[in-house]
Enzyme design. Structure first.
Site, PDB file in Angstrom:
ATOM      1  N   ARG A 144      -9.911   1.180   9.320  1.00  0.00           N
ATOM      2  CA  ARG A 144      -9.590  -0.215   9.595  1.00  0.00           C
ATOM      3  C   ARG A 144     -10.697  -0.954  10.327  1.00  0.00           C
ATOM      4  O   ARG A 144     -10.065  -2.161  10.449  1.00  0.00           O
ATOM      5  CB  ARG A 144      -7.927  -0.243  10.304  1.00  0.00           C
ATOM      6  CG  ARG A 144      -6.878  -0.292   9.594  1.00  0.00           C
ATOM      7  CD  ARG A 144      -5.510  -0.200  10.586  1.00  0.00           C
ATOM      8  NE  ARG A 144      -4.579  -0.593  10.164  1.00  0.00           N
ATOM      9  CZ  ARG A 144      -3.586  -0.202  10.049  1.00  0.00           C
ATOM     10  NH1 ARG A 144      -3.610   1.150   9.484  1.00  0.00           N
ATOM     11  NH2 ARG A 144      -2.393  -0.743   9.474  1.00  0.00           N
ATOM     12  N   LYS A 182       0.828  -1.276   0.286  1.00  0.00           N
ATOM     13  CA  LYS A 182      -0.077  -0.030   0.043  1.00  0.00           C
ATOM     14  C   LYS A 182       1.087   1.362  -0.086  1.00  0.00           C
ATOM     15  O   LYS A 182       0.601   2.189  -0.561  1.00  0.00           O
ATOM     16  CB  LYS A 182      -0.939   0.226   1.266  1.00  0.00           C
ATOM     17  CG  LYS A 182      -1.878  -0.875   1.541  1.00  0.00           C
ATOM     18  CD  LYS A 182      -2.789  -0.792   2.501  1.00  0.00           C
ATOM     19  CE  LYS A 182      -2.072  -0.622   3.987  1.00  0.00           C
ATOM     20  NZ  LYS A 182      -1.639  -1.812   4.616  1.00  0.00           N
ATOM     21  N   ARG A 224      11.989  -7.002   6.850  1.00  0.00           N
ATOM     22  CA  ARG A 224      11.780  -5.722   6.049  1.00  0.00           C
ATOM     23  C   ARG A 224      12.710  -4.660   6.861  1.00  0.00           C
ATOM     24  O   ARG A 224      12.285  -4.544   8.192  1.00  0.00           O
ATOM     25  CB  ARG A 224      10.422  -5.267   6.040  1.00  0.00           C
ATOM     26  CG  ARG A 224      10.073  -3.960   5.349  1.00  0.00           C
ATOM     27  CD  ARG A 224       8.725  -4.170   4.958  1.00  0.00           C
ATOM     28  NE  ARG A 224       7.643  -3.541   5.998  1.00  0.00           N
ATOM     29  CZ  ARG A 224       6.664  -2.843   6.174  1.00  0.00           C
ATOM     30  NH1 ARG A 224       5.953  -3.017   4.734  1.00  0.00           N
ATOM     31  NH2 ARG A 224       5.801  -2.350   6.963  1.00  0.00           N
TER      32      ARG A 224
HETATM   33  P1  AMP Z   1       0.515   1.136   9.056  1.00  0.00           P
HETATM   34  O1  AMP Z   1       1.693   1.978   8.733  1.00  0.00           O
HETATM   35  O2  AMP Z   1      -0.803   1.709   8.330  1.00  0.00           O
HETATM   36  O3  AMP Z   1       0.735  -0.303   8.893  1.00  0.00           O
HETATM   37  O4  AMP Z   1       0.071   1.306  10.486  1.00  0.00           O
HETATM   38  C1  AMP Z   1       1.159   1.016  11.788  1.00  0.00           C
HETATM   39  C2  AMP Z   1       0.130   0.828  13.051  1.00  0.00           C
HETATM   40  O5  AMP Z   1      -0.271   2.164  13.259  1.00  0.00           O
HETATM   41  C3  AMP Z   1      -0.942  -0.332  13.046  1.00  0.00           C
HETATM   42  O6  AMP Z   1      -0.545  -1.491  13.172  1.00  0.00           O
HETATM   43  C4  AMP Z   1      -1.824   0.300  13.914  1.00  0.00           C
HETATM   44  O7  AMP Z   1      -1.347   0.053  15.400  1.00  0.00           O
HETATM   45  C5  AMP Z   1      -1.796   1.837  13.940  1.00  0.00           C
HETATM   46  N1  AMP Z   1      -2.646   2.419  13.021  1.00  0.00           N
HETATM   47  C6  AMP Z   1      -2.790   2.842  11.709  1.00  0.00           C
HETATM   48  N2  AMP Z   1      -3.763   3.352  11.267  1.00  0.00           N
HETATM   49  C7  AMP Z   1      -4.808   2.700  12.133  1.00  0.00           C
HETATM   50  C8  AMP Z   1      -6.171   2.810  12.230  1.00  0.00           C
HETATM   51  N3  AMP Z   1      -6.885   3.383  11.083  1.00  0.00           N
HETATM   52  N4  AMP Z   1      -6.826   2.184  13.113  1.00  0.00           N
HETATM   53  C9  AMP Z   1      -6.242   1.770  14.171  1.00  0.00           C
HETATM   54  N5  AMP Z   1      -4.885   1.809  14.212  1.00  0.00           N
HETATM   55  C10 AMP Z   1      -4.083   2.313  13.315  1.00  0.00           C
END
Ligand code: AMP
Length: 215
Positions: free
Chosen positions: A88, A13, A127
């Site tokens: 999410r 993504k 990674r």
């Molecule tokens: P990402 O970089 O999008 O994988 O996000 C990293 C981490 O941030 C996730 O594993 C969650 O702990 C938190 N996070 C990011 N976006 C959300 C969201 N929309 N709802 C809840 N937690 C989030």
């Protein structure tokens, strides 16, 4: 163009979001990046979110909805945006729908990045991430080719948290697929292959000509 990119952790993504925001000249709204910024700056929000993220869990809906409400009202989002990592959960998606109506906006497309679980595990394990710009690189890469920083492994890419993230994704985020299918917004994108191959599939799904967009 108002886009949402959605898929499991490791589905590409972030990489695709970067190509799309360049192609369409729209801002990339990544809630993961916003939260990592708060953690790095040791803000009260960062102090609350940091341990939750490191364990691979989700930050509470009301916090996330507040973040998006603020972000979408900033001037740069007026020309469109690409949302990555939000919503999410179903309550987040419902709150976002209400917010979009309030702001007089609608999504043009939801891009669902499909990658098999064994491939996700392969991509996430080991990674490496640049602590400055958050870009990710294959296992074994030591320095960021862009700024020379020493790459690190994100806490939530470590084995236990990584498996937890994939599990939480299946439980809480995958149901969004049906939610957006009911709104006839979903384009399913095969996320296997090179970055450029996947990018071309996305442009085709958006009805765009890759050659024009690459200029
Ligand atoms: P990402 O970089 O999008 O994988 O996000 C990293 C981490 O941030 C996730 O594993 C969650 O702990 C938190 N996070 C990011 N976006 C959300 C969201 N929309 N709802 C809840 N937690 C989030």
């Amino acid at each position: 163009m108002n886009l949402l990119i959605y898929g499991p952790p490791g589905s590409g993504k972030g990489t695709q979001a970067e190509l799309l925001t360049k192609a369409f000249d729209i801002p990339h709204i990544s809630t993961g990046d916003i939260l990592r910024g708060e953690v790095a700056a040791h803000t009260p929000l960062g102090q609350k979110a940091g341990p939750i993220m490191a364990a691979g869990n989700y930050v509470p809906d009301e916090i996330m909805i507040g973040i998006i409400r603020n972000r979408l009202q900033q001037a740069d989002c007026q020309k469109g945006f690409l949302m990555d990592g939000f919503p999410r959960t179903i309550p987040q998606a419902e709150a976002l729908d209400a917010l979009m109506v309030e702001l007089g906006r609608r999504f043009d497309r939801v891009l669902y990045m499909k990658v098999s679980t064994p491939e996700l595990v392969k991509r996430l394990a080991g990674r490496m991430t640049c602590p400055i710009d958050q870009k990710t690189y294959p296992p074994g890469t030591k320095k960021c080719p862009l700024d020379g920083a020493t790459l690190v492994q994100r806490d939530d890419d470590k084995p236990e948290a990584m498996h937890k993230r994939i599990e939480v994704y299946h439980e809480k985020t995958l149901p969004l697929l049906d939610y957006y299918k009911r709104q006839e917004l979903v384009s399913k994108i095969d996320g296997m292959g090179t970055m450029q191959e996947v990018h071309k599939r996305i442009l085709a799904a958006l009805g765009q000509d890759a050659r024009v967009r690459e200029r």
